[in-house]
Design a protein around this motif. Structure first.
Motif, PDB file in Angstrom:
ATOM      1  N   PRO A 147     -44.796  45.392  15.856  1.00  0.00           N
ATOM      2  CA  PRO A 147     -44.121  46.584  15.319  1.00  0.00           C
ATOM      3  C   PRO A 147     -45.048  47.432  14.464  1.00  0.00           C
ATOM      4  CG  PRO A 147     -43.530  44.643  14.041  1.00  0.00           C
ATOM      5  CD  PRO A 147     -44.340  44.144  15.207  1.00  0.00           C
ATOM      6  N   GLU A 195     -38.400  50.680  15.966  1.00  0.00           N
ATOM      7  CA  GLU A 195     -39.410  49.796  15.377  1.00  0.00           C
ATOM      8  C   GLU A 195     -38.797  48.542  14.774  1.00  0.00           C
ATOM      9  OE1 GLU A 195     -42.516  50.054  15.962  1.00  0.00           O
ATOM     10  OE2 GLU A 195     -42.205  51.947  17.007  1.00  0.00           O
ATOM     11  N   ARG A 225     -38.105  46.447  17.687  1.00  0.00           N
ATOM     12  CA  ARG A 225     -39.371  45.890  18.167  1.00  0.00           C
ATOM     13  C   ARG A 225     -39.776  44.689  17.305  1.00  0.00           C
ATOM     14  NH1 ARG A 225     -43.204  48.578  21.165  1.00  0.00           N
ATOM     15  NH2 ARG A 225     -42.213  50.553  20.636  1.00  0.00           N
ATOM     16  N   CYS A 226     -39.513  44.786  15.999  1.00  0.00           N
ATOM     17  CA  CYS A 226     -39.832  43.680  15.095  1.00  0.00           C
ATOM     18  C   CYS A 226     -38.959  42.462  15.397  1.00  0.00           C
ATOM     19  CB  CYS A 226     -39.656  44.114  13.643  1.00  0.00           C
ATOM     20  SG  CYS A 226     -40.302  42.934  12.448  1.00  0.00           S
ATOM     21  N   LEU A 279     -45.988  44.129  21.622  1.00  0.00           N
ATOM     22  CA  LEU A 279     -44.730  44.318  20.912  1.00  0.00           C
ATOM     23  C   LEU A 279     -44.880  44.318  19.396  1.00  0.00           C
ATOM     24  CD1 LEU A 279     -42.230  42.166  23.018  1.00  0.00           C
ATOM     25  CD2 LEU A 279     -42.509  44.644  22.996  1.00  0.00           C
ATOM     26  N   ASP A 330     -37.791  41.666  18.341  1.00  0.00           N
ATOM     27  CA  ASP A 330     -38.382  41.067  19.544  1.00  0.00           C
ATOM     28  C   ASP A 330     -39.653  40.287  19.204  1.00  0.00           C
ATOM     29  OD1 ASP A 330     -36.394  42.064  21.168  1.00  0.00           O
ATOM     30  OD2 ASP A 330     -37.526  43.853  21.761  1.00  0.00           O
ATOM     31  N   TRP A 331     -40.463  40.846  18.296  1.00  0.00           N
ATOM     32  CA  TRP A 331     -41.695  40.177  17.899  1.00  0.00           C
ATOM     33  C   TRP A 331     -41.390  38.837  17.240  1.00  0.00           C
ATOM     34  CZ3 TRP A 331     -43.992  38.233  13.555  1.00  0.00           C
ATOM     35  CH2 TRP A 331     -45.373  37.993  13.623  1.00  0.00           C
TER      36      TRP A 331
END
Length: 212
Positions: free
Chosen positions: A116, A92, A95-96, A114, A98-99
């Motif tokens: 998170p 996660e 993922r953050c 995407l 990437d966000w």
């Protein structure tokens, strides 16, 4: 006997209050104590961003505001890169990351799958503040703004405008939960991060506008 009983009651009060506080601390800390958290630092057009979270989701995001407003335009829109802490980070947190990269490269792209997961205790409860923050996250899209009054209505209490302001000040994950999109009904864009980051709010709103 009555005086003795009253004296015993007075002696017991501090212990009872202390026990209550200790129980409150234990209850308040349970959600956090079960989480092993890690911090990732990123360099962005806003300066350093620190994201902290566990395997279950993101807990907090801090904007350190260590870049002067005049310098922000010198950095490319996609310049958000990890500078510390990515080794061993959970899915996660990654993922953050990437966000955030999507957000600074193309804000519209950050609204996709995407996003998170969030795991801060404030966001897991059913308080009015948590409802306000969840409503803002789910209902106010990129390029949009909402007034404090309208957000109070959307969260189910039209009279709680001041409480909406309090929820914005306590937002644990700015950018992901877009408190910069909450503006007064009239006048300028309003305070951001306790008034210290008003220039960031202006920058973010401009960044999210089409062609911004």
């Amino acid at each position: 006997m009555r005086r003795k009983a009253l004296a015993m009651d007075e002696e017991a009060k501090p212990k009872l209050f202390r026990t209550g506080r200790e129980m409150k601390r234990r209850r308040g800390g349970e959600g956090e104590s079960q989480c092993t958290q890690k911090t990732i630092s990123l360099q962005s057009p806003l300066g350093t961003i620190q994201v902290r979270g566990c395997e279950a989701g993101v807990h907090t995001m801090r904007l350190l505001m260590d870049v002067a407003p005049a310098e922000r335009n010198d950095q490319g829109p996609g310049s958000c890169e990890v500078i510390d802490g990515s080794a061993g980070a959970g899915p996660e947190l990654l993922r953050c990351v990437d966000w955030l990269r999507d957000y600074f490269r193309d804000p519209g792209a950050a609204g996709g799958p995407l996003l998170p997961r969030l795991h801060h205790p404030t966001l897991r409860g059913d308080s009015f503040s948590s409802r306000v923050l969840r409503t803002l996250l789910q209902e106010v899209r990129f390029g949009e703004t909402v007034s404090y009054k309208r957000l109070a209505e959307m969260a189910g209490n039209p009279r709680a405008v001041r409480a909406v302001g309090g929820a914005m000040r306590r937002n644990p994950v700015p950018l992901v939960i877009p408190c910069h999109r909450v503006v007064p009904s009239s006048g300028p864009s309003g305070a951001y991060m306790g008034g210290r980051g008003n220039h960031l709010k202006v920058w973010l709103l401009a960044h999210e506008r089409p062609g911004g």
